[in-house]
Design a protein around this motif. Structure first.
Motif, PDB file in Angstrom:
ATOM      1  N   LEU A 109       0.838  -1.202   0.000  1.00 56.91           N
ATOM      2  CA  LEU A 109       0.000   0.000   0.000  1.00 56.91           C
ATOM      3  C   LEU A 109       0.872   1.251   0.000  1.00 56.91           C
ATOM      4  O   LEU A 109       0.674   2.171  -0.801  1.00 56.91           O
ATOM      5  CB  LEU A 109      -0.922   0.009   1.224  1.00 56.91           C
ATOM      6  N   ALA A 110       1.851   1.268   0.910  1.00 55.63           N
ATOM      7  CA  ALA A 110       2.726   2.437   1.006  1.00 55.63           C
ATOM      8  C   ALA A 110       3.542   2.616  -0.269  1.00 55.63           C
ATOM      9  O   ALA A 110       3.688   3.732  -0.783  1.00 55.63           O
ATOM     10  CB  ALA A 110       3.645   2.291   2.214  1.00 55.63           C
ATOM     11  N   GLY A 111       4.056   1.515  -0.792  1.00 57.40           N
ATOM     12  CA  GLY A 111       4.887   1.600  -1.984  1.00 57.40           C
ATOM     13  C   GLY A 111       4.142   1.972  -3.238  1.00 57.40           C
ATOM     14  O   GLY A 111       4.741   2.490  -4.194  1.00 57.40           O
ATOM     15  N   ASN A 112       2.848   1.755  -3.237  1.00 56.70           N
ATOM     16  CA  ASN A 112       2.033   2.052  -4.422  1.00 56.70           C
ATOM     17  C   ASN A 112       1.289   3.377  -4.326  1.00 56.70           C
ATOM     18  O   ASN A 112       0.330   3.611  -5.055  1.00 56.70           O
ATOM     19  CB  ASN A 112       1.045   0.919  -4.673  1.00 56.70           C
ATOM     20  N   GLY A 113       1.719   4.239  -3.406  1.00 60.45           N
ATOM     21  CA  GLY A 113       1.214   5.610  -3.389  1.00 60.45           C
ATOM     22  C   GLY A 113       0.117   5.915  -2.401  1.00 60.45           C
ATOM     23  O   GLY A 113      -0.421   7.031  -2.396  1.00 60.45           O
ATOM     24  N   CYS A 114      -0.262   4.949  -1.549  1.00 62.87           N
ATOM     25  CA  CYS A 114      -1.316   5.230  -0.568  1.00 62.87           C
ATOM     26  C   CYS A 114      -0.787   6.206   0.481  1.00 62.87           C
ATOM     27  O   CYS A 114       0.158   5.911   1.205  1.00 62.87           O
ATOM     28  CB  CYS A 114      -1.759   3.931   0.109  1.00 62.87           C
ATOM     29  N   ARG A 115      -1.413   7.378   0.563  1.00 60.70           N
ATOM     30  CA  ARG A 115      -0.938   8.384   1.516  1.00 60.70           C
ATOM     31  C   ARG A 115      -1.813   8.489   2.754  1.00 60.70           C
ATOM     32  O   ARG A 115      -1.367   8.969   3.791  1.00 60.70           O
ATOM     33  CB  ARG A 115      -0.846   9.745   0.850  1.00 60.70           C
ATOM     34  N   GLU A 116      -3.090   8.049   2.648  1.00 66.59           N
ATOM     35  CA  GLU A 116      -3.964   8.103   3.821  1.00 66.59           C
ATOM     36  C   GLU A 116      -5.060   7.053   3.703  1.00 66.59           C
ATOM     37  O   GLU A 116      -5.597   6.821   2.620  1.00 66.59           O
ATOM     38  CB  GLU A 116      -4.614   9.482   3.968  1.00 66.59           C
ATOM     39  N   ALA A 125      -7.942  -1.995  21.266  1.00 66.52           N
ATOM     40  CA  ALA A 125      -6.577  -2.515  21.135  1.00 66.52           C
ATOM     41  C   ALA A 125      -6.243  -2.810  19.683  1.00 66.52           C
ATOM     42  O   ALA A 125      -5.112  -2.571  19.224  1.00 66.52           O
ATOM     43  CB  ALA A 125      -6.417  -3.778  21.984  1.00 66.52           C
ATOM     44  N   LEU A 126      -7.210  -3.339  18.928  1.00 57.86           N
ATOM     45  CA  LEU A 126      -6.997  -3.628  17.512  1.00 57.86           C
ATOM     46  C   LEU A 126      -6.832  -2.336  16.729  1.00 57.86           C
ATOM     47  O   LEU A 126      -5.999  -2.252  15.814  1.00 57.86           O
ATOM     48  CB  LEU A 126      -8.173  -4.442  16.969  1.00 57.86           C
ATOM     49  N   THR A 127      -7.606  -1.329  17.087  1.00 58.78           N
ATOM     50  CA  THR A 127      -7.487  -0.029  16.433  1.00 58.78           C
ATOM     51  C   THR A 127      -6.107   0.564  16.663  1.00 58.78           C
ATOM     52  O   THR A 127      -5.469   1.071  15.734  1.00 58.78           O
ATOM     53  CB  THR A 127      -8.566   0.935  16.951  1.00 58.78           C
ATOM     54  N   ARG A 128      -5.642   0.522  17.898  1.00 57.80           N
ATOM     55  CA  ARG A 128      -4.313   1.060  18.203  1.00 57.80           C
ATOM     56  C   ARG A 128      -3.241   0.367  17.364  1.00 57.80           C
ATOM     57  O   ARG A 128      -2.355   1.016  16.805  1.00 57.80           O
ATOM     58  CB  ARG A 128      -4.000   0.901  19.697  1.00 57.80           C
ATOM     59  N   ASP A 129      -3.332  -0.951  17.281  1.00 59.36           N
ATOM     60  CA  ASP A 129      -2.332  -1.703  16.521  1.00 59.36           C
ATOM     61  C   ASP A 129      -2.387  -1.349  15.045  1.00 59.36           C
ATOM     62  O   ASP A 129      -1.338  -1.187  14.404  1.00 59.36           O
ATOM     63  CB  ASP A 129      -2.561  -3.201  16.724  1.00 59.36           C
ATOM     64  N   MET A 130      -3.594  -1.221  14.493  1.00 62.56           N
ATOM     65  CA  MET A 130      -3.730  -0.921  13.072  1.00 62.56           C
ATOM     66  C   MET A 130      -3.220   0.475  12.752  1.00 62.56           C
ATOM     67  O   MET A 130      -2.531   0.681  11.743  1.00 62.56           O
ATOM     68  CB  MET A 130      -5.203  -1.054  12.659  1.00 62.56           C
ATOM     69  N   VAL A 131      -3.543   1.441  13.592  1.00 61.76           N
ATOM     70  CA  VAL A 131      -3.059   2.808  13.387  1.00 61.76           C
ATOM     71  C   VAL A 131      -1.536   2.839  13.463  1.00 61.76           C
ATOM     72  O   VAL A 131      -0.868   3.503  12.656  1.00 61.76           O
ATOM     73  CB  VAL A 131      -3.699   3.769  14.415  1.00 61.76           C
ATOM     74  N   ARG A 132      -0.987   2.111  14.411  1.00 59.85           N
ATOM     75  CA  ARG A 132       0.475   2.064  14.544  1.00 59.85           C
ATOM     76  C   ARG A 132       1.120   1.437  13.303  1.00 59.85           C
ATOM     77  O   ARG A 132       2.112   1.950  12.774  1.00 59.85           O
ATOM     78  CB  ARG A 132       0.854   1.260  15.790  1.00 59.85           C
ATOM     79  N   ARG A 133       0.546   0.344  12.808  1.00 64.11           N
ATOM     80  CA  ARG A 133       1.127  -0.349  11.659  1.00 64.11           C
ATOM     81  C   ARG A 133       1.076   0.506  10.395  1.00 64.11           C
ATOM     82  O   ARG A 133       2.010   0.484   9.584  1.00 64.11           O
ATOM     83  CB  ARG A 133       0.398  -1.670  11.426  1.00 64.11           C
ATOM     84  N   LEU A 134       0.007   1.257  10.221  1.00 59.96           N
ATOM     85  CA  LEU A 134      -0.102   2.103   9.032  1.00 59.96           C
ATOM     86  C   LEU A 134       0.816   3.320   9.126  1.00 59.96           C
ATOM     87  O   LEU A 134       1.560   3.620   8.186  1.00 59.96           O
ATOM     88  CB  LEU A 134      -1.547   2.543   8.827  1.00 59.96           C
ATOM     89  N   ILE A 150       1.941   6.019   6.160  1.00 58.41           N
ATOM     90  CA  ILE A 150       0.563   6.193   5.705  1.00 58.41           C
ATOM     91  C   ILE A 150      -0.228   6.926   6.783  1.00 58.41           C
ATOM     92  O   ILE A 150      -0.295   6.460   7.923  1.00 58.41           O
ATOM     93  CB  ILE A 150      -0.101   4.833   5.403  1.00 58.41           C
ATOM     94  N   ASP A 151      -0.787   8.060   6.457  1.00 62.31           N
ATOM     95  CA  ASP A 151      -1.613   8.793   7.413  1.00 62.31           C
ATOM     96  C   ASP A 151      -2.922   8.041   7.652  1.00 62.31           C
ATOM     97  O   ASP A 151      -3.388   7.286   6.790  1.00 62.31           O
ATOM     98  CB  ASP A 151      -1.933  10.199   6.890  1.00 62.31           C
ATOM     99  N   VAL A 152      -3.507   8.280   8.811  1.00 60.75           N
ATOM    100  CA  VAL A 152      -4.796   7.661   9.141  1.00 60.75           C
ATOM    101  C   VAL A 152      -5.779   8.754   9.557  1.00 60.75           C
ATOM    102  O   VAL A 152      -5.456   9.616  10.369  1.00 60.75           O
ATOM    103  CB  VAL A 152      -4.661   6.640  10.289  1.00 60.75           C
ATOM    104  N   LYS A 153      -6.964   8.715   8.961  1.00 60.12           N
ATOM    105  CA  LYS A 153      -8.069   9.560   9.412  1.00 60.12           C
ATOM    106  C   LYS A 153      -9.078   8.665  10.096  1.00 60.12           C
ATOM    107  O   LYS A 153      -9.594   7.724   9.502  1.00 60.12           O
ATOM    108  CB  LYS A 153      -8.726  10.290   8.237  1.00 60.12           C
ATOM    109  N   GLY A 154      -9.348   8.932  11.368  1.00 61.86           N
ATOM    110  CA  GLY A 154     -10.299   8.126  12.112  1.00 61.86           C
ATOM    111  C   GLY A 154     -11.657   8.804  12.167  1.00 61.86           C
ATOM    112  O   GLY A 154     -11.769   9.970  12.554  1.00 61.86           O
ATOM    113  N   TYR A 155     -12.695   8.071  11.760  1.00 57.90           N
ATOM    114  CA  TYR A 155     -14.062   8.576  11.859  1.00 57.90           C
ATOM    115  C   TYR A 155     -14.640   8.176  13.219  1.00 57.90           C
ATOM    116  O   TYR A 155     -14.535   7.022  13.642  1.00 57.90           O
ATOM    117  CB  TYR A 155     -14.940   7.990  10.752  1.00 57.90           C
TER     118      TYR A 155
END
Length: 218
Positions: free
Chosen positions: A102-109, A132-141, A146-151
């Motif tokens: 994802l990161a290598g193919n241009g995903c910025r957020e 806990a799953l959310t924290r891990d996913m945000v950390r991994r991205l 890759i930026d993360v926008k949380g709704y």
């Protein structure tokens, strides 16, 4: 841009919930067709940044892998950037190679429907995630740039003040978690609104009907 239509999930508050759209199947474009549209928009208007407006562009692993393979083959990440919506529990199952792709193919957020910091509210909403799953996913991205926008949604049915405060603390926790990461976290917060025909709408209608009958003594 739109790369796919339909959603296989049944979040109680969402107008795209599968139970509210039983006649809508998941439809995905061929990755080559998506790339062709990117190329055309770049040639005509010098566009280099794209946003996928799908209900859930990063919500079907097979489709994600097909797109990333096609993007890599033509070097999309070296010419364009893009952002899209994703599903926490699906991306959490992804291996490191897919997230790197994802990161290598241009995903910025990636926009993630976190909705609440309360485990009870997640259960009520049918989100199939935990903080806990959310924290891990945000950390991994964000560790991959890759930026993360949380709704988030405030004022959900049956939500208690303490649970609302838990959501606010969760937002701050995710900010702190990504403070020194290559990618950043931002929050987008909405007030709950029931959309016609989704699961939450029907629950509230039935509740209102029952209260009306109780008051009238029917």
């Amino acid at each position: 841009m739109v790369g796919a239509r339909g959603c296989p999930y049944d979040c109680s508050f969402c107008g795209a919930a599968v139970s509210a759209n039983p006649d809508v199947t998941i439809r995905t474009r061929d990755p080559a067709n998506i790339i062709a549209e990117m190329e055309e928009l770049h040639a005509l208007h010098d566009v280099t940044a794209f946003r996928f407006l799908d209900d859930l562009f990063l919500g079907h692993e097979r489709f994600i892998r097909r797109c990333m393979a096609a993007f890599a083959e033509v070097g999309v990440g070296s010419r364009y950037v893009w952002d899209a919506t994703g599903r926490i529990n699906l991306l959490a199952r992804a291996d490191y190679a897919l997230l790197d792709a994802l990161a290598g193919n241009g995903c910025r957020e990636v926009a993630l429907g976190i909705e609440s910091g309360s485990e009870r509210m997640h259960g009520c909403l049918g989100k199939r995630v935990r903080p806990a799953l959310t924290r891990d996913m945000v950390r991994r991205l964000t560790s991959r740039g890759i930026d993360v926008k949380g709704y988030f949604i405030l004022g959900l049915p049956t939500e208690m003040p303490a649970e609302l405060e838990t959501t606010v603390r969760h937002v701050h926790e995710l900010w702190d978690l990504t403070e020194n990461a290559p990618g950043s976290f931002r929050a987008s917060v909405f007030e709950f609104r029931p959309y016609p025909d989704n699961p939450e709408w029907h629950t509230l209608v039935e509740l209102a009907r029952a209260q009306h009958e109780r008051i009238l003594g029917w």
